[in-house]
Design a protein around this motif. Structure first.
Motif: not given
Length: 356
Positions: A229-233, A238-244, A284-290
Motif C-alpha cells: 500500500q505504501q509502494q504504489n506510484r 489506485v492504491r495497493g492492498v495493505n499487506t501488513s 524510492c519506497i517501492a524498493c526501500h522501506g523507511v
C-alpha cells in the motif's frame, strides 16, 4: 494509429475546437494543439507493427539493461513473484512450434506468467516503452526497449543469445511467440476498420454481480517486501492492498473503494517532511522501506551503516545518481539520473539523519 489513439486525438481536436470558440469570447485563453503535441500521444505500436520506430537492440545489451533497471522488481531471470508476478516461465520449445502454450490447458504451471499469456511481441515492446522502468516510465531509449524485449524472449528460450531484435526482423520473431495462436481475432478492436462492441445487450438491467474474490497474492509473497500500500506510484486513484494485515475474505463494496480514494489524497498531501514526499514522488519506497527492507535496505539500515562516515553524503549521492551494486548483496541499485540533484541531496540528508 490505433483506435484508442484515434479516439484520444479526436478528443484533443474537439477540445481545440472548443478552445478556438473560447478564444473569440475570451482572448488569450487556450490555444490549438500543435502537431508535435498531438504526435506525443501517438506512441502505440500495433500488432501489425505500425507505429514501431526504426532501431535495434541485442540480447546482450538487454541483459545489461535488465540487471541495472529491471531485475530489482522482476528477478534476475524474470522469475520473481515477490514484487510483481513472473514474466518468464511456463513455456516450452514445443509451444514455440505450435503457438499454443500447453500449460494453459493442463494447468501444470502453478501461476500464469506474462510469456504464457501474451500473444503479440508488439504488446511487450509497447508496454516496456511506455511504462518501464517502474520508477521512471518512458526513460528507456529505443535501443534499450528493443534490447530488453529481446532479452525477455531469450530468457524464454525463444531467441538465441546472439540475436539482434530490430524493426526489420520483429515480424519474423512474432512467428515464434509461444502463445501467438492463443488469442482470438474475431472482434472489432482487432481490425481498425472493424465495428467495436460498445453496447452490450447481454444484460442491461439488474445484472447479477459476483462478490467473490478472483485474484489474491500468494501468502509467501504477501509481505515479503513490505507493505504494498505504501509502494504504489504517487499518482492516480489506485492504491495497493495493505499487506501488513491478513488477507481479507470480504468483498470490497463500491462505498469502500470511494472512501479509500477520497482519503488517499489528503494522506499523501499531509506527508512530512519534504524528503518523505520526494521519496514517494520518485517511488524510492517501492524498493526501500523507511524502517524495513523491501527489495533494497531500509532507510534506517542505511543510516546505521554510514553513521559517523564524513564522506557518507557524497558516497550516497553518487550511488543514487549513477547506481551501484554489491553494497547490500547481489541486487543492483539502478541509476536515478532523472532525479534532480537538489532532490537527491535532500533525500540523502534525510536518510542519514534516520529518515525521521
Amino acid at each position: 494509429m490505433s483506435r484508442f489513439t484515434k479516439t484520444v486525438v479526436a478528443l484533443v481536436l474537439v477540445a481545440t475546437g472548443a478552445i478556438a470558440c473560447a478564444q473569440t469570447a475570451y482572448p488569450h485563453i487556450g490555444r490549438t494543439a500543435t502537431e508535435k503535441e498531438i504526435a506525443a500521444w501517438d506512441i502505440d505500436v500495433r500488432p501489425d507493427f505500425k507505429g514501431l520506430p526504426k532501431g535495434s537492440g541485442t540480447v546482450s545489451k538487454g541483459m545489461e539493461v535488465w540487471e541495472g533497471k529491471c531485475a530489482s522488481c522482476h528477478g534476475t531471470f524474470g522469475e520473481s513473484n515477490e514484487v510483481f508476478t513472473p514474466i518468464v516461465g511456463g513455456t516450452t520449445k514445443e509451444d514455440v512450434k505450435t503457438g499454443r502454450v500447453a500449460a494453459l490447458a493442463t494447468n501444470k504451471q502453478p501461476q500464469r506468467t506474462t510469456m504464457m499469456k501474451v500473444a503479440t511481441v508488439s504488446t511487450l515492446w509497447d508496454y516496456i516503452n511506455r511504462a518501464m522502468p517502474w520508477t521512471a516510465p518512458k526513460s528507456l531509449t529505443t535501443e534499450e526497449v528493443y534490447a530488453v524485449t529481446a532479452y525477455i524472449l531469450n530468457m524464454s528460450e525463444v531467441l538465441p543469445d546472439d540475436f539482434t531484435l530490430s524493426d526489420k526482423n520483429i515480424a519474423e520473431v512474432q512467428k515464434l511467440m509461444p502463445n501467438r495462436n492463443g488469442m482470438t481475432q474475431k472482434h472489432g478492436m482487432w481490425d481498425v476498420k472493424g465495428k467495436p462492441d460498445v453496447k452490450s445487450v447481454a444484460c442491461m438491467k439488474d445484472c447479477p454481480v459476483s462478490s467473490d474474490i478472483r485474484s489474491s497474492l500468494p501468502e509467501p509473497s504477501r509481505n515479503a517486501h513490505g507493505n504494498i500500500q505504501q509502494q504504489n506510484r504517487s499518482f492516480g486513484e489506485v492504491r495497493g492492498v495493505n499487506t501488513s494485515m491478513p488477507a481479507s475474505t470480504a468483498p470490497i463494496s463500491s462505498a469502500t473503494r470511494k472512501s479509500a480514494v477520497a482519503t488517499a489524497a489528503p494522506a499523501e498531501a499531509a506527508a512530512k517532511p519534504k524528503a518523505l514526499a520526494l521519496a514517494k514522488q520518485y517511488a524510492c519506497i517501492a524498493c526501500h522501506g523507511v524502517s524495513n527492507k523491501i527489495v533494497g535496505p531500509g532507510f534506517n539500515e542505511i543510516a546505521a551503516k554510514y553513521k559517523g562516515d564524513s564522506a557518507a553524503e557524497a558516497t550516497l549521492f553518487d550511488k543514487v545518481k549513477n547506481g551501484s551494486s554489491g553494497a547490500w548483496g547481489p541486487m543492483p541499485m539502478p541509476a536515478q539520473a532523472h532525479v534532480k540533484d537538489e532532490d537527491i541531496k535532500t533525500l540523502v540528508s534525510w536518510i542519514l539523519s534516520g529518515a525521521k
